[in-house]
Design a protein around this motif. Structure first.
Motif, PDB file in Angstrom:
ATOM      1  N   ASP A  71     -74.543 107.504  53.345  1.00  0.00           N
ATOM      2  CA  ASP A  71     -75.464 107.708  52.225  1.00  0.00           C
ATOM      3  C   ASP A  71     -76.082 106.412  51.709  1.00  0.00           C
ATOM      4  O   ASP A  71     -76.773 106.438  50.692  1.00  0.00           O
ATOM      5  CB  ASP A  71     -74.732 108.378  51.053  1.00  0.00           C
ATOM      6  N   ASN A  72     -75.825 105.293  52.360  1.00  0.00           N
ATOM      7  CA  ASN A  72     -76.294 104.005  51.830  1.00  0.00           C
ATOM      8  C   ASN A  72     -77.201 103.259  52.818  1.00  0.00           C
ATOM      9  O   ASN A  72     -77.081 102.068  53.024  1.00  0.00           O
ATOM     10  CB  ASN A  72     -75.109 103.130  51.418  1.00  0.00           C
ATOM     11  N   GLU A  73     -78.123 104.011  53.425  1.00  0.00           N
ATOM     12  CA  GLU A  73     -79.031 103.416  54.400  1.00  0.00           C
ATOM     13  C   GLU A  73     -79.842 102.268  53.802  1.00  0.00           C
ATOM     14  O   GLU A  73     -79.984 101.216  54.421  1.00  0.00           O
ATOM     15  CB  GLU A  73     -79.966 104.472  54.989  1.00  0.00           C
ATOM     16  N   ALA A  74     -80.362 102.440  52.600  1.00  0.00           N
ATOM     17  CA  ALA A  74     -81.177 101.383  51.966  1.00  0.00           C
ATOM     18  C   ALA A  74     -80.370 100.095  51.798  1.00  0.00           C
ATOM     19  O   ALA A  74     -80.888  98.996  52.027  1.00  0.00           O
ATOM     20  CB  ALA A  74     -81.713 101.856  50.620  1.00  0.00           C
ATOM     21  N   GLU A  75     -79.092 100.216  51.414  1.00  0.00           N
ATOM     22  CA  GLU A  75     -78.244  99.038  51.256  1.00  0.00           C
ATOM     23  C   GLU A  75     -78.072  98.301  52.589  1.00  0.00           C
ATOM     24  O   GLU A  75     -78.141  97.076  52.656  1.00  0.00           O
ATOM     25  CB  GLU A  75     -76.877  99.450  50.703  1.00  0.00           C
ATOM     26  N   LEU A  76     -77.857  99.050  53.668  1.00  0.00           N
ATOM     27  CA  LEU A  76     -77.669  98.428  54.972  1.00  0.00           C
ATOM     28  C   LEU A  76     -78.971  97.871  55.538  1.00  0.00           C
ATOM     29  O   LEU A  76     -78.969  96.838  56.205  1.00  0.00           O
ATOM     30  CB  LEU A  76     -77.007  99.399  55.935  1.00  0.00           C
ATOM     31  N   ILE A  77     -80.080  98.509  55.253  1.00  0.00           N
ATOM     32  CA  ILE A  77     -81.380  97.968  55.673  1.00  0.00           C
ATOM     33  C   ILE A  77     -81.613  96.627  54.987  1.00  0.00           C
ATOM     34  O   ILE A  77     -82.021  95.659  55.626  1.00  0.00           O
ATOM     35  CB  ILE A  77     -82.517  98.966  55.376  1.00  0.00           C
ATOM     36  N   ALA A  78     -81.325  96.556  53.702  1.00  0.00           N
ATOM     37  CA  ALA A  78     -81.480  95.293  52.962  1.00  0.00           C
ATOM     38  C   ALA A  78     -80.517  94.233  53.495  1.00  0.00           C
ATOM     39  O   ALA A  78     -80.895  93.073  53.688  1.00  0.00           O
ATOM     40  CB  ALA A  78     -81.258  95.518  51.477  1.00  0.00           C
ATOM     41  N   GLU A  81     -80.732 101.528  60.999  1.00  0.00           N
ATOM     42  CA  GLU A  81     -81.388 102.806  60.721  1.00  0.00           C
ATOM     43  C   GLU A  81     -80.429 103.955  60.973  1.00  0.00           C
ATOM     44  O   GLU A  81     -79.584 103.892  61.868  1.00  0.00           O
ATOM     45  CB  GLU A  81     -82.652 102.985  61.569  1.00  0.00           C
ATOM     46  N   ALA A  82     -80.555 104.992  60.149  1.00  0.00           N
ATOM     47  CA  ALA A  82     -79.780 106.211  60.349  1.00  0.00           C
ATOM     48  C   ALA A  82     -80.347 106.921  61.579  1.00  0.00           C
ATOM     49  O   ALA A  82     -81.538 106.803  61.884  1.00  0.00           O
ATOM     50  CB  ALA A  82     -79.873 107.111  59.126  1.00  0.00           C
ATOM     51  N   VAL A  83     -79.483 107.640  62.285  1.00  0.00           N
ATOM     52  CA  VAL A  83     -79.909 108.395  63.459  1.00  0.00           C
ATOM     53  C   VAL A  83     -79.890 109.872  63.088  1.00  0.00           C
ATOM     54  O   VAL A  83     -78.832 110.418  62.757  1.00  0.00           O
ATOM     55  CB  VAL A  83     -78.976 108.131  64.661  1.00  0.00           C
ATOM     56  N   ILE A  96     -72.295 109.361  66.440  1.00  0.00           N
ATOM     57  CA  ILE A  96     -73.050 108.185  65.991  1.00  0.00           C
ATOM     58  C   ILE A  96     -74.065 108.645  64.951  1.00  0.00           C
ATOM     59  O   ILE A  96     -74.906 109.489  65.233  1.00  0.00           O
ATOM     60  CB  ILE A  96     -73.745 107.481  67.164  1.00  0.00           C
ATOM     61  N   THR A  97     -73.965 108.114  63.743  1.00  0.00           N
ATOM     62  CA  THR A  97     -74.850 108.542  62.659  1.00  0.00           C
ATOM     63  C   THR A  97     -75.882 107.486  62.281  1.00  0.00           C
ATOM     64  O   THR A  97     -76.754 107.731  61.463  1.00  0.00           O
ATOM     65  CB  THR A  97     -74.025 108.910  61.415  1.00  0.00           C
ATOM     66  N   ALA A  98     -75.755 106.278  62.886  1.00  0.00           N
ATOM     67  CA  ALA A  98     -76.709 105.202  62.599  1.00  0.00           C
ATOM     68  C   ALA A  98     -76.668 104.214  63.755  1.00  0.00           C
ATOM     69  O   ALA A  98     -75.863 104.340  64.681  1.00  0.00           O
ATOM     70  CB  ALA A  98     -76.346 104.499  61.290  1.00  0.00           C
ATOM     71  N   GLN A  99     -77.544 103.218  63.681  1.00  0.00           N
ATOM     72  CA  GLN A  99     -77.525 102.153  64.677  1.00  0.00           C
ATOM     73  C   GLN A  99     -77.975 100.851  64.039  1.00  0.00           C
ATOM     74  O   GLN A  99     -78.709 100.849  63.057  1.00  0.00           O
ATOM     75  CB  GLN A  99     -78.385 102.499  65.887  1.00  0.00           C
TER      76      GLN A  99
END
Length: 92
Positions: free
Chosen positions: A19-26, A33-35, A46-49
């Motif tokens: 639920d924290n894609e924006a945090e990881l992008i930053a 990115e979420a998959v 796998i839910t992201a990469q």
């Protein structure tokens, strides 16, 4: 056979909760990115990469894994139990 000990270095990590894609992008500078479920044919877990610049490839990330910024600025996933065995929290 040679033996080696990991040098004591500090790293930064953020746990992927799903639920924290924006945090990881930053954190990764847009290398995360979420998959979407429809794109998980190779491995449905796998839910992201995250992009590993050292190897010029995208690496799958499972929910609950941490994404580490390595000593050369590279990003890679690590399981929580491996993180706990390899690193200790820095408190300063």
């Amino acid at each position: 056979m040679a033996r080696y000990r990991k040098r004591p270095i500090e790293i930064e990590a953020v746990q992927w909760t799903g639920d924290n894609e924006a945090e990881l992008i930053a954190f990764t500078g847009h290398r995360f990115e979420a998959v979407p479920p429809q794109d998980r044919a190779e491995d449905p877990e796998i839910t992201a990469q995250v992009f590993d610049e050292l190897h010029s490839t995208w690496v799958g990330v499972f929910t609950g894994q941490h994404v580490i910024r390595g000593v050369k600025g590279e990003y890679y996933p690590i399981a929580e139990d491996v993180l706990a065995e390899t690193y200790e929290a820095v408190t300063d």
